[in-house]
Design a protein around this motif. Structure first.
Motif, PDB file in Angstrom:
ATOM      1  N   LEU A   5       0.817  -1.193   0.000  1.00 26.87           N
ATOM      2  CA  LEU A   5       0.000   0.000   0.000  1.00 26.87           C
ATOM      3  C   LEU A   5       0.864   1.262   0.000  1.00 26.87           C
ATOM      4  O   LEU A   5       0.577   2.232  -0.711  1.00 26.87           O
ATOM      5  CB  LEU A   5      -0.922   0.001   1.226  1.00 26.87           C
ATOM      6  CG  LEU A   5      -1.957   1.126   1.291  1.00 26.87           C
ATOM      7  CD1 LEU A   5      -2.867   1.070   0.092  1.00 26.87           C
ATOM      8  CD2 LEU A   5      -2.741   1.034   2.588  1.00 26.87           C
ATOM      9  N   ALA A   6       1.959   1.218   0.762  1.00 25.83           N
ATOM     10  CA  ALA A   6       2.886   2.356   0.789  1.00 25.83           C
ATOM     11  C   ALA A   6       3.536   2.550  -0.585  1.00 25.83           C
ATOM     12  O   ALA A   6       3.709   3.684  -1.051  1.00 25.83           O
ATOM     13  CB  ALA A   6       3.936   2.130   1.861  1.00 25.83           C
ATOM     14  N   LEU A   7       3.889   1.433  -1.242  1.00 27.71           N
ATOM     15  CA  LEU A   7       4.475   1.516  -2.584  1.00 27.71           C
ATOM     16  C   LEU A   7       3.481   2.097  -3.576  1.00 27.71           C
ATOM     17  O   LEU A   7       3.835   2.936  -4.405  1.00 27.71           O
ATOM     18  CB  LEU A   7       4.944   0.127  -3.036  1.00 27.71           C
ATOM     19  CG  LEU A   7       5.603   0.061  -4.403  1.00 27.71           C
ATOM     20  CD1 LEU A   7       6.898   0.863  -4.391  1.00 27.71           C
ATOM     21  CD2 LEU A   7       5.870  -1.371  -4.803  1.00 27.71           C
ATOM     22  N   LEU A   8       2.218   1.694  -3.465  1.00 28.27           N
ATOM     23  CA  LEU A   8       1.181   2.213  -4.350  1.00 28.27           C
ATOM     24  C   LEU A   8       0.996   3.717  -4.141  1.00 28.27           C
ATOM     25  O   LEU A   8       0.892   4.482  -5.110  1.00 28.27           O
ATOM     26  CB  LEU A   8      -0.143   1.473  -4.111  1.00 28.27           C
ATOM     27  CG  LEU A   8      -1.317   1.929  -4.973  1.00 28.27           C
ATOM     28  CD1 LEU A   8      -1.039   1.642  -6.440  1.00 28.27           C
ATOM     29  CD2 LEU A   8      -2.588   1.240  -4.523  1.00 28.27           C
ATOM     30  N   VAL A   9       0.982   4.148  -2.889  1.00 30.07           N
ATOM     31  CA  VAL A   9       0.851   5.575  -2.584  1.00 30.07           C
ATOM     32  C   VAL A   9       2.067   6.330  -3.121  1.00 30.07           C
ATOM     33  O   VAL A   9       1.936   7.418  -3.713  1.00 30.07           O
ATOM     34  CB  VAL A   9       0.669   5.787  -1.063  1.00 30.07           C
ATOM     35  CG1 VAL A   9       0.790   7.268  -0.707  1.00 30.07           C
ATOM     36  CG2 VAL A   9      -0.670   5.240  -0.604  1.00 30.07           C
ATOM     37  N   PHE A  10       3.253   5.783  -2.944  1.00 37.74           N
ATOM     38  CA  PHE A  10       4.485   6.427  -3.402  1.00 37.74           C
ATOM     39  C   PHE A  10       4.493   6.569  -4.929  1.00 37.74           C
ATOM     40  O   PHE A  10       4.826   7.622  -5.471  1.00 37.74           O
ATOM     41  CB  PHE A  10       5.688   5.622  -2.906  1.00 37.74           C
ATOM     42  CG  PHE A  10       7.000   6.249  -3.234  1.00 37.74           C
ATOM     43  CD1 PHE A  10       7.397   7.439  -2.626  1.00 37.74           C
ATOM     44  CD2 PHE A  10       7.846   5.660  -4.160  1.00 37.74           C
ATOM     45  CE1 PHE A  10       8.600   8.013  -2.928  1.00 37.74           C
ATOM     46  CE2 PHE A  10       9.049   6.242  -4.483  1.00 37.74           C
ATOM     47  CZ  PHE A  10       9.441   7.425  -3.863  1.00 37.74           C
TER      48      PHE A  10
END
Length: 114
Positions: A5-10
């Protein structure tokens, strides 16, 4: 799962930043184009005589080049014709000598009218 999820947001933030940067660059290009348009028009008008001179010299060079090309083509054709006919010279010599001998031998003899 939170790592994905953090990678998607980034990645989403990166794409948004890229789109924003692109919009900013397009806006800057439009502003600079509008600001420098009078200078571009002025330099376009100032360079017009040089463009006309370039056209005149181009036409003159084209005419001279065309004449040189025609002379070169004529020389090339004459050289090609000579190269084709040069090997036939010995045959022409033999034919000429044979014709001369036959003509010499078939001369009517002179008769004394009596």
């Amino acid at each position: 799962m939170s790592g994905m999820l953090a990678l998607l947001v980034f990645v989403t933030m990166g794409v948004i930043a890229l789109i924003g940067l692109t919009v900013l660059m397009v806006a800057l290009k439009v502003v600079l184009w509008v600001v420098f348009l009078p200078l571009r028009l002025l330099f376009g008008v100032l360079t017009l005589p040089f463009l006309l001179l370039r056209l005149v010299f181009g036409v003159i060079a084209g005419l001279i080049g065309g004449v040189i090309l025609l002379v070169g083509a004529a020389v090339l054709l004459i050289g090609a014709l000579a190269a084709i006919l040069a090997p036939l010279l010995p045959i022409a010599f033999v034919v000429l000598v044979t014709w001369a001998i036959v003509k010499l031998l078939n001369r009517p003899s002179s008769q004394i009218a009596g």
